[in-house]
Write an enzyme that holds these catalytic residues in place. Structure first.
Site, short mmCIF file in Angstrom:
data_model
loop_
_atom_site.label_atom_id
_atom_site.label_comp_id
_atom_site.label_asym_id
_atom_site.label_seq_id
_atom_site.Cartn_x
_atom_site.Cartn_y
_atom_site.Cartn_z
N ASP A 152 -11.00 -7.51 -3.24
CA ASP A 152 -11.30 -8.76 -3.41
C ASP A 152 -12.67 -9.02 -4.20
OD1 ASP A 152 -9.63 -9.71 -1.18
OD2 ASP A 152 -10.98 -8.36 0.04
N HIS A 181 -11.14 -9.32 5.25
CA HIS A 181 -10.29 -9.38 4.34
C HIS A 181 -8.84 -10.18 4.67
CE1 HIS A 181 -7.44 -8.06 1.12
NE2 HIS A 181 -6.72 -7.51 2.05
N1 NAD Z 1 -7.73 -3.92 2.30
C1 NAD Z 1 -6.91 -4.43 1.41
O1 NAD Z 1 -7.59 -4.80 0.26
C2 NAD Z 1 -5.40 -4.16 1.17
C3 NAD Z 1 -4.92 -4.32 -0.22
C4 NAD Z 1 -3.54 -4.20 -0.26
C5 NAD Z 1 -2.81 -3.83 0.73
N2 NAD Z 1 -3.38 -3.90 1.97
C6 NAD Z 1 -2.60 -3.16 3.10
O2 NAD Z 1 -2.41 -1.71 3.01
C7 NAD Z 1 -1.03 -1.55 3.75
C8 NAD Z 1 -0.15 -0.59 2.89
O3 NAD Z 1 0.10 -1.38 1.83
P1 NAD Z 1 1.62 -0.84 0.95
O4 NAD Z 1 1.93 -1.66 0.11
O5 NAD Z 1 1.24 0.89 0.60
O6 NAD Z 1 2.79 -0.63 2.09
P2 NAD Z 1 4.07 0.06 2.16
O7 NAD Z 1 5.09 -0.58 3.08
O8 NAD Z 1 4.64 0.14 0.64
O9 NAD Z 1 3.62 1.59 2.76
C9 NAD Z 1 3.09 1.72 4.04
C10 NAD Z 1 3.46 3.10 4.59
O10 NAD Z 1 2.58 3.18 5.48
C11 NAD Z 1 3.52 4.05 6.63
N3 NAD Z 1 3.17 3.91 7.81
C12 NAD Z 1 3.52 2.96 8.80
N4 NAD Z 1 2.90 3.36 9.95
C13 NAD Z 1 2.36 4.50 9.94
C14 NAD Z 1 1.38 5.22 10.63
N5 NAD Z 1 1.28 5.15 12.10
N6 NAD Z 1 1.08 6.40 10.27
C15 NAD Z 1 1.27 6.83 9.06
N7 NAD Z 1 1.78 5.90 8.03
C16 NAD Z 1 2.38 4.73 8.46
C17 NAD Z 1 4.74 3.48 6.19
O11 NAD Z 1 5.98 4.23 6.55
C18 NAD Z 1 4.76 3.39 4.52
O12 NAD Z 1 5.39 4.73 4.08
C19 NAD Z 1 -0.62 -2.64 4.20
O13 NAD Z 1 -1.07 -3.08 5.56
C20 NAD Z 1 -1.14 -3.87 3.32
O14 NAD Z 1 -1.35 -5.00 3.94
C21 NAD Z 1 -4.63 -3.92 2.29
#
Ligand code: NAD
Length: 350
Positions: free
Chosen positions: A176, A204
């Protein structure tokens, strides 16, 4: 003199190349953010060009075959700093002796899922991972929570790891922050490194408050306030804020996938600043434990503040003037976090 300098340089090189590898865990390692992130970490962009690394890749059991592919690709990058890659679905293996933990994996919102159910699933994940960090990680570990809802997941992880200082936990609002800097830079037709000290306050989420009252822009060599550089107060108080708040949703709408490249870049910026410190006179935004803050934000929250970092320790930037416009927005995002925290703590105690 030259010979002395050359031999000193060679000694420094020899010592640093013998450095012990640090252990870095990335959870959600089979996901799309990790796919953009792991290469940067493994080639030295985050922890230093002379710092060998052992990467622990944690994901859930159904993703292990995908993780194997990620491991193969990391091996095929032939990166000299990457000493080992350990894929696992077990927290005790993934968090063993880690120096840095980047918690990306979380439960995504599925169609028809209630907010409370989503929070419940994530409380369970971050309680388990916090407890595993408590038991297996180094006490000096630095933990960055990315998986959403990032602030509350971070709070739950830190509460579940009582033997690790609360200050070692932070959540990602750097994306952000970067979005806000970039919007101002584009508006002023300067490159983003000419903008400093924007602030993201709070959650966030779309209630976050991107604030440029203390930001500076360097225009053709002269530094001025963002308000003077932009010369459009209506934009700064209107579209600028909503663009940053809604940027994640806009990326999803366009890409049909959430931000990954920019999220990975922000994770690298955040962790590199923890490791090496922020620049003199500059501050960045990150979600940190609110205890002792001077801005009247409820204390038992992970809230995004302006911070400066030295010796791997962050310090909140205190004493910035807050006008009524900012106050209302800072309080609104705090109220959302308080509600989220109360629900999460109720779920944690069940
Ligand atoms: N804070 C931020 O600025 C920000 C920015 C972008 C995305 N995000 C968040 O980041 C996260 C991941 O995004 P992504 O695009 O990589 O998603 P994605 O779905 O491509 O990947 C997420 C991965 O996490 C794994 N996972 C789920 N539960 C798990 C657990 N208990 N232990 C280990 N691994 C686990 C899934 O199997 C998957 O491989 C999402 O929650 C998204 O909202 C946060």
């Amino acid at each position: 003199m030259l010979t002395l300098l050359t031999s000193m340089y060679l000694v420094v090189r020899a010592v640093s190349s013998r450095a012990e590898p640090i252990r870095v865990v990335v959870t959600g390692a089979a996901g799309q953010i990790a796919y953009s992130l792991l290469y940067s970490i493994a080639k030295g962009d985050v922890f230093g060009k002379d710092q060998p690394i052992i990467l622990m890749l944690l994901d859930i059991p159904p993703m292990l075959p995908v993780l194997e592919g990620v491991v193969m690709e990391l091996q095929d990058c032939a990166l000299p700093l990457l000493r080992d890659v350990i894929p696992t679905d077990k927290v005790d293996v993934g968090f063993k002796d880690v120096d840095a933990a980047i918690l990306v994996g979380s439960m995504p919102r599925k169609e028809g899922m209630e907010r409370k159910d989503l929070l419940k699933a994530n409380v369970a994940i971050f309680k388990t991972q916090g407890a595993a960090l408590d038991q297996h990680a180094k006490k000096t570990v630095r933990v960055l929570v990315v998986g959403n809802p990032a602030n509350t997941n971070c709070l739950i992880a830190s509460k579940s790891a009582p033997s690790i200082p609360k200050e070692n936990f932070s959540c990602l609002t750097r994306l952000d922050h970067n979005r806000a800097s970039s919007q101002v830079a584009m508006r002023c037709s300067v490159s983003s490194d000419n903008v400093k000290n924007v602030i993201i306050w709070g959650n966030h989420s779309s209630t976050q408050y991107p604030d440029v009252h203390h930001a500076k822009v360097n225009v053709n060599g002269s530094e001025m306030s963002a308000y003077d550089a932009v010369k459009n107060e209506a934009w700064l108080r209107g579209d600028f804020i909503s663009t940053v708040q809604q940027r994640g949703a806009a990326v999803i709408k366009a890409r049909k996938l959430s931000s990954a490249m920019s999220a990975a870049k922000a994770i690298c910026d955040h962790m590199r600043d923890i490791w090496f410190g922020t620049k003199e006179g500059e501050f960045i935004s990150m979600g940190v434990y609110a205890k002792g803050n001077s801005y009247g934000i409820p204390e038992d929250l992970i809230y995004s503040f302006p911070v400066q970092i030295k010796n791997k320790t962050w310090k909140m930037v205190d004493g910035l003037s807050i006008n009524d416009f900012s106050r209302a927005k800072m309080d609104a995002t705090a109220a959302e976090l308080v509600e989220e925290r109360d629900t999460a703590l109720e779920l944690l105690s069940q």
